[in-house]
Scaffold this motif. Sequence first.
Motif: not given
Length: 599
Positions: A277-282, A365-369
């Motif tokens: 998930d992108t939040d987890a990557v961030g 997909q990974y914009k938040p991160a």
Amino acid sequence: VFGRLPVFGTHEEDDDEEDDDDDDEEEKKPLNERLVAYQKNFTALDRQLLADSVRSCLIHHKSHVSDTGLERGSAKDAAATIWAVGKLFGAAPNIAVSPMGVEYGIVETILGLIVQAKETGALRQVYLSRVLLELSRLEPSLIPQALVTGLSTLFQDYLPSFVPSARNNIGKWFAFHLANTDYQWPPAYWNHWSSYVDKLQGTQKQRNSRGEFVLHALRTMMSTNAKINVIYDCFPNGSSLCSHLVVMPPVSAESDQDALDIVKKEIEQRIWDMNEDTDAVGEYMVSDDVTTKLANGVATDQQAIRTKLLIKAILAPAEKQKQQVIQSMEAMKAEGSGGDSMMDVSYNNEPSKDLLQVLPDAIVQYKPALMVALEFDARSLEKQDNGGDDIVTDTVGGDNDKYKISCEVSLLEQLHETLSQSNILLSSCITSLLKNQIVSTAGVLHWVLGDVGVDDNSSAIVVQGWWDLAALTLPGVAANGGLGNDIQSMLDAISPSLRYVVQRVCSLLLSSSKFGGAEVDLLEGTKEFIATAYTRLTVAARRDSSIRSSEELRLKLIDAGIDNAKLSALCRDSSSGEPQVSKTEFIELLMGILDSMMI
């Protein structure tokens, strides 16, 4: 309005008093009878009439959809009509036989139009390239020979005097033509051209227009064909051009690279193997775990290190394909030929992925991160700038956040380093970053013009072809409403960009000690960028009911401070205190360009 480019020279009249030495020199050269016939038998009036006729055929047969929904015109129809019209130029009673050398006049006209082509013009480069391709298929014994002779003449006599956009147009056409003719081109020309590319890419980096043309064509070919062995085999054995097909990555310090690789590989696994998930990557990007791993090397000293690592991990499929291309090239070099045994470019032993779809989707997909990493790096940079003190004021966000812009520049530099072999893929990813507001317009403009916050502009690295990438920041014209149809919104978006570009280019010109290729790129690039902005504003004004004339649009530009007079005044103000006359001459050249530009 189109100018005529006399690729094959002007009309030659017989002169009995011609110098004997010139006669002897001409006798030593192999004669092309059809070219000589064109040069001697087609007068200036004949050539002008032929050029006008060819242009009329091209415009008339351009593909379009009629009011009834039917598709009209095609490149094939245009080619057939042009060749039929060409048969009218001659005194022979048999009209079915084309006059001697008419193919050179046709090729000369279309090459001249390609040089002048604009993306928003009536005759675009892709359409003209397709017509030349259809003509080659229609008359395979005549047109290809004329094309080879024409490009050879352009290369030797005209390229040094071409502006960058004209040179790139010819490079794009050449790559397109080779891709559609099985990359057939005389080996002698590749051998001759390779020396210019070697000078350009050598240790001294000697810029030359001929080498840049060949390199642009090579990179365009690489963007349109993923099978490296197909392109590799079109070169003569042992040609140095093979080594220029891919931009080799820079070598980093060993301790630094070890620390970076550990973190990058883990991010890649989270994104591409685990689909985390992108939040987890961030959260991982700003964790103490990453800080500890980076501290093992000197990587912590690099600006925006987390942002660069994340975008590099997102671009991993492109990097792996690039590495496989390099491996294929090494294998082909060892075997001496591509052959059928060469592997296709693939990723993880799967069929080659469509990077034009995969990478922009991954960016979204990974914009938040990415936003988390950008924000962390920006605040770290601000803290470092403040001597390590905690940040008291909230400077988060906004185009005026200089620390955020610096980190965006670092992100774009990494993007360019990874995707430099494909202008199409690079533009697609930058568009995705802009559309999703991951990077700002200011960030892109600072990057392409080498504005990294350093007062000394002498070491500034301006991206080659910067005006095309800068144009990605300009709002387009929406088909059904939206920003593109609101002229005031477009003016508000475009005005700061035009003023910044003019001021930045003036600053760079004042730092120049001589007039060379870099200065030409700055001057011509500014003209191209402003012309693109004016064109989009003009198209938008036609759809805006509040703008009833071009005079009203001009007044809008004056109110916004981006008419040619106001932009020229910005140049004048920037050089007012400069004592060196040679440097102010550069500014006067730019002012002359701006003064001549009209909406």
